[in-house]
Motif scaffolding. Sequence first.
Motif, short mmCIF file in Angstrom:
data_model
loop_
_atom_site.label_atom_id
_atom_site.label_comp_id
_atom_site.label_asym_id
_atom_site.label_seq_id
_atom_site.Cartn_x
_atom_site.Cartn_y
_atom_site.Cartn_z
N THR A 1 -15.05 8.53 0.00
CA THR A 1 -14.01 6.94 -0.06
C THR A 1 -14.70 5.97 0.87
OG1 THR A 1 -12.11 8.58 -0.43
CG2 THR A 1 -11.17 6.30 0.02
N THR B 1 -8.64 0.31 5.95
CA THR B 1 -8.12 0.95 5.32
C THR B 1 -9.62 2.30 5.99
OG1 THR B 1 -7.53 1.14 3.03
CG2 THR B 1 -8.50 3.00 3.24
N SER C 1 -7.96 -5.20 2.51
CA SER C 1 -7.27 -3.84 2.38
C SER C 1 -8.04 -3.31 2.72
CB SER C 1 -6.79 -3.97 0.81
OG SER C 1 -6.09 -2.49 1.17
N ASN C 2 -9.20 -3.14 2.27
CA ASN C 2 -10.41 -1.96 2.17
C ASN C 2 -10.97 -1.60 3.97
OD1 ASN C 2 -10.18 -1.74 -0.18
ND2 ASN C 2 -12.52 -2.17 -1.38
N MET D 1 -10.40 -3.08 -8.97
CA MET D 1 -10.56 -3.45 -7.03
C MET D 1 -9.61 -3.03 -6.93
SD MET D 1 -11.68 -6.80 -6.41
CE MET D 1 -13.93 -6.66 -6.79
N VAL D 2 -8.41 -3.78 -7.36
CA VAL D 2 -6.78 -4.18 -6.39
C VAL D 2 -6.48 -2.21 -6.08
CG1 VAL D 2 -4.41 -4.71 -6.93
CG2 VAL D 2 -6.16 -6.13 -6.42
N ALA E 1 -6.86 3.56 -2.60
CA ALA E 1 -7.70 4.39 -1.19
C ALA E 1 -6.68 4.69 0.04
CB ALA E 1 -9.01 3.34 -0.92
N PHE E 2 -5.75 3.08 0.27
CA PHE E 2 -5.28 3.17 1.28
C PHE E 2 -3.94 4.16 1.55
CE2 PHE E 2 -2.29 1.70 4.34
CZ PHE E 2 -1.24 1.32 4.02
N GLY F 1 -8.43 -9.71 -1.06
CA GLY F 1 -7.44 -8.72 -1.16
C GLY F 1 -7.79 -7.82 -0.99
N SER F 2 -8.73 -7.54 -1.31
CA SER F 2 -9.26 -6.12 -1.60
C SER F 2 -10.53 -5.84 -0.54
CB SER F 2 -10.21 -6.24 -2.73
OG SER F 2 -9.25 -5.34 -4.04
N LYS G 1 -0.28 -11.94 -2.45
CA LYS G 1 -1.68 -11.69 -2.03
C LYS G 1 -2.54 -12.44 -1.05
CE LYS G 1 -2.21 -9.40 -6.75
NZ LYS G 1 -3.18 -8.95 -8.54
N PRO G 2 -2.85 -12.15 -0.55
CA PRO G 2 -3.73 -10.73 -0.23
C PRO G 2 -2.38 -10.36 0.81
CG PRO G 2 -4.69 -12.23 1.40
CD PRO G 2 -3.80 -13.00 0.30
N TRP G 3 -2.52 -9.00 0.07
CA TRP G 3 -1.60 -8.40 0.91
C TRP G 3 -1.76 -7.65 2.50
CZ3 TRP G 3 -4.23 -6.79 -2.86
CH2 TRP G 3 -4.39 -5.51 -2.60
N ASP H 1 -4.10 -6.03 -13.31
CA ASP H 1 -5.62 -5.97 -14.35
C ASP H 1 -7.09 -6.44 -13.96
OD1 ASP H 1 -5.96 -9.36 -15.02
OD2 ASP H 1 -4.70 -8.43 -13.30
N GLU H 2 -6.65 -5.43 -11.97
CA GLU H 2 -8.14 -5.89 -11.41
C GLU H 2 -8.76 -4.91 -10.75
OE1 GLU H 2 -10.82 -8.28 -10.60
OE2 GLU H 2 -9.21 -10.69 -10.90
N THR I 1 -8.36 -0.16 -7.00
CA THR I 1 -8.87 1.38 -5.59
C THR I 1 -8.51 0.76 -4.25
OG1 THR I 1 -10.41 1.34 -7.49
CG2 THR I 1 -10.77 1.93 -5.45
N SER I 2 -8.11 -0.88 -4.36
CA SER I 2 -8.16 -0.36 -2.19
C SER I 2 -6.88 -0.09 -2.42
CB SER I 2 -8.12 -2.01 -2.15
OG SER I 2 -9.08 -2.77 -2.82
N VAL I 3 -5.55 0.10 -3.09
CA VAL I 3 -4.07 0.61 -2.53
C VAL I 3 -4.24 1.81 -2.53
CG1 VAL I 3 -1.76 0.27 -3.22
CG2 VAL I 3 -2.94 -1.87 -3.76
#
Lengths: 281, 163
Positions: free
Chosen positions: A94, A62, A58-59, B21-22, B28-29, A54-55, B113-115, B18-19, B24-26
């Motif tokens: 970023t 982005t 998304s990344n 990295m999730v 950042a976007f 998922g990360s 997820k994954p979104w 709780d993660e 951070t990714s959201v």
Amino acid sequence: MSDPGAVRLHAGESVEELREELDLSNRKLAEAHKMASLGRLSAGIVHEINTPIGSILSNNETIRRSLEVLRKLIATAQSEQQPLPAKAGVILETLSSLTDIDKLACERIYAVIRSLKTFARVNESDLRKVDIHEILLNTLKLSGCVFRRRVTVITNFGDLPEVECYPGLMNQAFLNLVVNAAQAIQGDGTVTVNTRQDGDWVEVAITDTGSGIPLDVRKRIFAAGFTTKPIGEGTGLGLSLTREIIEDTHGGRIWFDTELGTGTTFYIKIPIQQPRAQEQA
Amino acid sequence: MNQDGNGQTQPVVTIVDDEEMVITSVRAFLTLETEYDIHGYTDPEEAARFLETHPIDVVVSDYLMPKMNGIQLLGKAKQLQPEAARVLLTGHADKQSAIQAINDVGLFQYLEKPWDNSQLLLVIQSAIERTQLFRSLREKILELDNAHSSLKDVQSRLLRAFL
């Protein structure tokens, strides 16, 4: 399909042939149990892989969009002969941190896949000299997917020589004990794995801070089909198979210490060296 | 609260997962595409405490978390800030448990997820719009009520003057 546990006596069938049939049945049962274990782990594994993916997805998006914005900012700055606006610097930072995260995310996925590969390896049915710690770490990694947040794992590894064993079966035995340990813990707790050498033997202790084993359960705990779990959850074969793997297949010993309200420790002792091929009866 | 160039306060978005990295990714976007004021929490209890004192427009939460799950957290959010929109982000494995509890909590949307980033953005934008509409509606009703009371007051005084 006949019951794999049934052993039929044919006229003229030797004890040796019977023994082989029994061995084969045992192997089939262990294999089926292994598949059932993997099946139960799979939901946790899927979740474990889903998150880093998922990360990354998304990344990636982005980063793509950020590059577009950067391109425009650069083009505008160039055409107007102005310095790059502060936003460009923010975007670059970023982007850098996102690629770091992506690297971690990929490593996490790869770790899960590696553990799965090791566990699923079919040709682990041969007797081999292995590093017990490697097997334990692999087991912990796999089972960790299911209860990583709730249970803390502590390892105290002693100095161990390579141990001759059936790695696939040992993996299975450890997985059983570790999953049982984690399930014994209500809410948060700790599972500790200690290893040490004791002369010609290697001893592995798996301790949980769970509820302990009640008195009336203790005598029956290694019996095949005995389970304290609700119907549908587990086969009740885990400990009996584990005992078979340790005592019958490896000539070792398995026992436990338990205290209600404090926790339980299961001990496994196996010889470092397996005896040479048995004399035929 | 973030203020944009016009001095308007920006919508407040809370992300709970709780993660790390999730989050951070959201974050950042959303930072790239919007001017929203974004607050991320890996600890649902900390997020709940934040909701006690900071008005928000939308809360997006994961389902499987230690200490309390997403439905419990969103339930708390509903108690503390009923007007704020509640969005659940679920992994496929926990979808069933999430669906069962959806009605209890009054979810605006749930996403799997994954979104997809653009889908998430759309959901958050709609959620903010809804929250702000509800707020204006409530304010308008209050104004109407007040105006109505004043009118009734004037009416009774007029009647008394003539009787």
